[in-house]
Motif scaffolding. Sequence first.
Motif, short mmCIF file in Angstrom:
data_model
loop_
_atom_site.label_atom_id
_atom_site.label_comp_id
_atom_site.label_asym_id
_atom_site.label_seq_id
_atom_site.Cartn_x
_atom_site.Cartn_y
_atom_site.Cartn_z
N SER A 158 10.56 3.09 -17.77
CA SER A 158 10.23 5.05 -17.76
C SER A 158 8.46 4.91 -17.48
N MET A 159 7.64 4.22 -17.74
CA MET A 159 6.40 4.50 -18.30
C MET A 159 5.69 3.32 -16.80
N ILE A 160 6.26 2.87 -15.74
CA ILE A 160 6.38 1.76 -15.10
C ILE A 160 5.99 2.48 -13.61
N THR A 161 4.88 2.28 -12.96
CA THR A 161 5.40 3.29 -12.14
C THR A 161 3.87 2.59 -10.54
N GLY A 162 3.96 2.64 -9.56
CA GLY A 162 2.86 1.99 -8.81
C GLY A 162 2.70 -0.07 -8.64
N VAL A 163 4.01 -0.03 -9.73
CA VAL A 163 3.89 -1.51 -9.77
C VAL A 163 4.17 -2.73 -8.79
N CYS A 164 2.93 -3.48 -8.69
CA CYS A 164 3.50 -4.66 -7.14
C CYS A 164 3.72 -6.02 -8.19
N MET A 165 4.62 -6.29 -8.58
CA MET A 165 5.03 -7.49 -9.15
C MET A 165 5.73 -8.58 -8.72
N ALA A 197 4.80 10.73 -9.01
CA ALA A 197 4.67 10.84 -9.73
C ALA A 197 4.53 11.98 -10.47
N PRO A 198 3.64 12.90 -10.25
CA PRO A 198 4.14 14.56 -10.98
C PRO A 198 5.57 14.83 -10.66
N GLU A 199 6.20 14.31 -10.27
CA GLU A 199 7.56 14.60 -9.46
C GLU A 199 8.59 14.70 -10.37
N GLY A 200 8.24 13.48 -11.09
CA GLY A 200 9.09 12.46 -12.21
C GLY A 200 9.76 11.60 -11.09
N ILE A 201 9.32 10.91 -10.74
CA ILE A 201 9.53 9.54 -9.44
C ILE A 201 9.07 8.40 -9.67
N ARG A 202 9.37 8.20 -9.75
CA ARG A 202 8.31 6.99 -9.60
C ARG A 202 8.83 5.68 -8.71
N VAL A 203 7.50 4.68 -8.31
CA VAL A 203 7.72 3.90 -6.96
C VAL A 203 7.04 2.61 -7.51
N ASN A 204 7.83 1.49 -7.37
CA ASN A 204 7.36 0.34 -7.36
C ASN A 204 8.14 -1.11 -5.92
N THR A 231 0.50 -1.59 -0.23
CA THR A 231 0.00 -0.23 0.03
C THR A 231 0.88 1.34 -0.16
N ALA A 232 2.29 1.29 0.83
CA ALA A 232 3.07 2.59 0.68
C ALA A 232 3.52 2.87 -0.68
N THR A 233 4.05 1.50 -1.71
CA THR A 233 4.43 1.37 -2.53
C THR A 233 3.11 2.14 -3.28
N ARG A 234 2.22 2.42 -3.84
CA ARG A 234 0.98 2.42 -4.09
C ARG A 234 0.69 4.35 -4.06
N THR A 235 1.16 4.17 -3.45
CA THR A 235 0.41 6.20 -2.29
C THR A 235 1.85 6.76 -2.92
N LEU A 236 2.91 6.44 -2.66
CA LEU A 236 4.08 6.94 -3.01
C LEU A 236 4.02 7.57 -4.38
N ALA A 237 3.69 5.87 -4.87
CA ALA A 237 3.80 6.02 -6.19
C ALA A 237 2.55 7.85 -7.03
N VAL A 238 1.89 7.29 -6.97
CA VAL A 238 0.61 8.24 -6.72
C VAL A 238 0.71 9.77 -6.51
N GLU A 239 1.19 9.91 -4.99
CA GLU A 239 2.22 11.57 -5.03
C GLU A 239 3.77 11.62 -5.71
#
Length: 246
Positions: A231-238, A169-176, A159-167
């Motif tokens: 570069s187009m992948i963020t918020g993924v829990c693979m 993303a506008p800063e150019g930071i990806r979180v997976n 859950t932390a990964t997904r919420t970090l990714a959403v917040e």
Amino acid sequence: MKLKGKTAIVTGAASGFGAGIARKFAADGARVMVVDLNEPDANNIADEIGGIAYRCDVSSGNQVSDMIESALTEMGHIDILVNNAGITHLPTPLEEVSEEDFDRVFAVNCKSVYLTARAIVPHFKHRGSGAILNIASTAGVSPRPRLNWYNASKGWVITATRTLAVELAPEGIRVNALNPVAGETPLLKSFMGEDTPETRAKFLSTIPLGRFSQPEDLGNAAAFLCSDEASMITGVCMEVDGGRCI
């Protein structure tokens, strides 16, 4: 060499999945800070891959801040952070897990993600880029009995990964995140309670591909998700689990 010119911090990198990730990152061109409480083994991995060893308790805010500052001093900037350090409690009925063990699991598995984000995100925002990879677990997706609070801690990481990714993303930071099944690491015995041919066979029977995750499996997946190829992948829990969560 998909990570050529990149710099990375990998926590819990003295053994197991963390060492596999550190080795793969270095092989793909990254300069790696090998972070662990086990300083001798961290030094060995760092020497092997031409990286930097650093001793840190990732549940300590002061030590995490010092780690980030040291990485910036040594490497100039940071491109990638891998939150791999993690622990578990032994298989135990949920009401019998001690408060001390509960606190330790959540301090290392969860609080560390908060502490590293707090320390590194300002740097990533300033650069307008960065990649964070959290190592969660299939335990956070398909929990096993008697590992209740470990399961819960890894669900928190997802859950932390997904919420970090959403917040971010506008800063150019990806979180997976990666969700490995139990692997050939020092934690395997702790997950199973005992390491015998019988317990291994029982565990492996739940994995369709019929084998444990290997450090190399995690290294390969991590290198992709932290590279510009993703570069187009963020918020993924693979899942890297041989089909365990199907």
